[in-house]
Scaffold this motif. Structure first.
Motif, PDB file in Angstrom:
ATOM      1  N   PHE A  83       0.861  -1.179   0.000  1.00  0.00           N
ATOM      2  CA  PHE A  83       0.000   0.000   0.000  1.00  0.00           C
ATOM      3  C   PHE A  83       0.897   1.229   0.000  1.00  0.00           C
ATOM      4  N   SER A  84       0.835   1.981  -1.118  1.00  0.00           N
ATOM      5  CA  SER A  84       1.736   3.121  -1.286  1.00  0.00           C
ATOM      6  C   SER A  84       3.172   2.616  -1.122  1.00  0.00           C
ATOM      7  N   GLU A  85       3.952   3.200  -0.220  1.00  0.00           N
ATOM      8  CA  GLU A  85       5.322   2.729  -0.028  1.00  0.00           C
ATOM      9  C   GLU A  85       5.443   1.688   1.078  1.00  0.00           C
ATOM     10  N   GLN A  86       4.318   1.292   1.672  1.00  0.00           N
ATOM     11  CA  GLN A  86       4.330   0.334   2.775  1.00  0.00           C
ATOM     12  C   GLN A  86       4.241  -1.099   2.277  1.00  0.00           C
ATOM     13  N   LEU A  87       4.988  -1.996   2.935  1.00  0.00           N
ATOM     14  CA  LEU A  87       4.963  -3.421   2.619  1.00  0.00           C
ATOM     15  C   LEU A  87       4.760  -4.213   3.905  1.00  0.00           C
ATOM     16  N   VAL A  88       3.932  -5.232   3.845  1.00  0.00           N
ATOM     17  CA  VAL A  88       3.756  -6.127   4.977  1.00  0.00           C
ATOM     18  C   VAL A  88       3.486  -7.531   4.435  1.00  0.00           C
ATOM     19  N   THR A  89       4.027  -8.540   5.094  1.00  0.00           N
ATOM     20  CA  THR A  89       3.846  -9.922   4.666  1.00  0.00           C
ATOM     21  C   THR A  89       2.963 -10.660   5.663  1.00  0.00           C
ATOM     22  N   VAL A  90       2.035 -11.447   5.142  1.00  0.00           N
ATOM     23  CA  VAL A  90       1.086 -12.178   5.980  1.00  0.00           C
ATOM     24  C   VAL A  90       0.909 -13.575   5.396  1.00  0.00           C
ATOM     25  N   MET A  91       0.547 -14.531   6.237  1.00  0.00           N
ATOM     26  CA  MET A  91       0.319 -15.906   5.780  1.00  0.00           C
ATOM     27  C   MET A  91      -1.178 -16.189   5.705  1.00  0.00           C
ATOM     28  N   THR A  92      -1.596 -16.875   4.660  1.00  0.00           N
ATOM     29  CA  THR A  92      -2.998 -17.253   4.546  1.00  0.00           C
ATOM     30  C   THR A  92      -3.324 -18.347   5.561  1.00  0.00           C
ATOM     31  N   ASP A  93      -4.614 -18.446   5.936  1.00  0.00           N
ATOM     32  CA  ASP A  93      -5.035 -19.491   6.855  1.00  0.00           C
ATOM     33  C   ASP A  93      -5.362 -20.769   6.071  1.00  0.00           C
ATOM     34  N   ASP A  94      -5.972 -21.740   6.735  1.00  0.00           N
ATOM     35  CA  ASP A  94      -6.288 -23.008   6.073  1.00  0.00           C
ATOM     36  C   ASP A  94      -7.296 -22.839   4.953  1.00  0.00           C
ATOM     37  N   ASP A  95      -8.015 -21.724   4.946  1.00  0.00           N
ATOM     38  CA  ASP A  95      -9.018 -21.442   3.924  1.00  0.00           C
ATOM     39  C   ASP A  95      -8.479 -20.564   2.801  1.00  0.00           C
ATOM     40  N   GLY A  96      -7.168 -20.296   2.831  1.00  0.00           N
ATOM     41  CA  GLY A  96      -6.577 -19.419   1.822  1.00  0.00           C
ATOM     42  C   GLY A  96      -6.862 -17.957   2.046  1.00  0.00           C
ATOM     43  N   CYS A  97      -7.418 -17.626   3.221  1.00  0.00           N
ATOM     44  CA  CYS A  97      -7.816 -16.251   3.519  1.00  0.00           C
ATOM     45  C   CYS A  97      -6.674 -15.489   4.192  1.00  0.00           C
ATOM     46  N   PHE A  98      -6.542 -14.214   3.876  1.00  0.00           N
ATOM     47  CA  PHE A  98      -5.587 -13.356   4.563  1.00  0.00           C
ATOM     48  C   PHE A  98      -6.271 -12.062   4.987  1.00  0.00           C
ATOM     49  N   GLN A  99      -5.835 -11.518   6.097  1.00  0.00           N
ATOM     50  CA  GLN A  99      -6.317 -10.218   6.571  1.00  0.00           C
ATOM     51  C   GLN A  99      -5.205  -9.555   7.350  1.00  0.00           C
ATOM     52  N   VAL A 100      -5.062  -8.262   7.152  1.00  0.00           N
ATOM     53  CA  VAL A 100      -4.022  -7.519   7.841  1.00  0.00           C
ATOM     54  C   VAL A 100      -4.557  -6.161   8.262  1.00  0.00           C
ATOM     55  N   GLU A 101      -4.152  -5.729   9.443  1.00  0.00           N
ATOM     56  CA  GLU A 101      -4.446  -4.378   9.920  1.00  0.00           C
ATOM     57  C   GLU A 101      -3.181  -3.556   9.711  1.00  0.00           C
TER      58      GLU A 101
END
Length: 357
Positions: free
Chosen positions: A94-112
């Motif tokens: 998002f813009s110049e921001q980067l964050v890495t997250v792992m999907t759950d068992d359902d392939g879903c990802f969410q990040v704050e």
């Protein structure tokens, strides 16, 4: 003469299996290429909520809407043939921001995602990338684009259910619901009479030329139906908004479509209200399932933030219970309207000053 080496039986089997798989993927308009899907997110002056799914197999977006029962049936069935991509890495940009997250068992990802610089109200682009965990150097396997909403300062925010609130769905009767879902499409299905006009008036009330009162659509319908619902909403010119749906279902669960865990609906509404603690909210739903119970609970938890509750009359057997719940809502100092026709809801909105006469 050079001898021709016979083809190994296993290779023949793999080739035949691959051809059969490719045939059915093509027939059902599915892709087995990794896909990243970002849904419409939302945020305030402190953080953004960004969410989506990663799929190993997913439907190719529908472009033509021929109202033929078999075509409609196959188009819906393939929405439940998705194959999630579990426990894999997704990089959010998002813009110049980067964050890495792992999907759950359902392939879903969410990040704050915390906001570094103040954002102007409106929609902002966001990108998500599926990152290979086995290839070095790092490789992007798939990527998707989405949007997040920073609402304009508004008179109120609307949180609306979908099925049988504005989309005729027959949710109280599973046979009728399935018949409509499987034999019609996003262009042939209809909203209730007058509901679009009412929603537009709520969106535009005291909002200025470029701003609108935001809409959040929170439903027990599963994420499989996201594009279907979005296409219906766009075609019928419902207010543009953010969607919060329920957990993915597989084909074996299609008979349970729209029967998500209703307590999670309260959690999703609570998250929205907590994101905008200084805002007033209007709740819109129907009595076919659990909306009156959920909304009454929301009012008890947030009585100062709920401006009004609208419940459409759908299921006669729930009428007595719903009237009791509406009385409880009124006892908490929140206006309510239990209506059979959208024209009545519209008149109520005028009477209590939500929209101009």
């Amino acid at each position: 003469m050079k001898a021709v080496q016979p083809t190994h039986p296993d290779k023949q089997k793999i080739t035949l299996k691959g051809k059969i798989k490719r045939y059915f993927l093509t027939l059902l308009r599915l892709t087995d290429q990794p896909t990243v899907k970002i849904y419409r997110g939302f945020g305030n002056d402190k953080q953004l909520t960004i969410y989506g799914h990663v799929f190993r197999r997913s439907p190719i977006p529908r472009k033509k809407y021929r109202d033929i029962d078999l075509v409609n049936l196959l188009a819906v069935i393939r929405l439940f043939l998705v194959k999630p991509y579990p426990r894999t890495m997704v990089r959010i940009r998002f813009s110049e921001q980067l964050v890495t997250v792992m999907t759950d068992d359902d392939g879903c990802f969410q990040v704050e995602l915390p906001i570094i610089h103040p954002l102007t109200p409106g929609w902002h682009p966001v990108r998500a990338q599926l990152i290979s965990q086995t290839i070095d150097p790092e490789q992007i396997l798939a990527e998707g684009e989405g949007q997040v909403l920073i609402p304009h300062p508004a008179q109120f925010i609307c949180i609306s259910d979908i099925d049988d609130t504005f989309l005729v769905s027959h949710s109280a009767t599973i046979a009728k619901r399935l018949l409509v879902l499987l034999t019609e499409n996003a262009h042939s299905r209809m909203p209730f009479e007058g509901v679009v006009a009412h929603y537009k008036l709520l969106a535009e009330a005291n909002s200025g030329l470029k701003a609108t009162n935001p809409f959040f659509y929170v439903s027990s319908s599963e994420w499989n139906l996201y594009d279907y619902i979005l296409e219906f909403s766009t075609k019928n010119e419902l207010p543009n908004g953010v969607y919060r749906l329920s957990q993915l279902k597989r084909l074996s669960q299609v008979l349970k479509t729209g029967k998500g865990k209703h307590h999670t609906k309260f959690d999703r509404i609570e998250q929205i209200i907590n994101t905008y603690p200084n805002q007033q909210f209007i709740l819109l739903g129907d009595d076919s399932q659990q909306d009156p119970i959920i909304y009454e609970s929301v009012v008890r938890h947030f009585p100062r933030q709920i401006r009004c509750v609208y419940i459409r009359q759908i299921h006669a057997e729930h009428k007595v219970r719903t009237k009791q719940l509406m009385a409880s809502i009124e006892a908490n100092g929140v206006a309510s309207c239990y209506f059979a026709h959208s024209a009545d809801a519209r008149q109520h909105s005028i009477a209590i000053g939500l929209i101009p006469e």
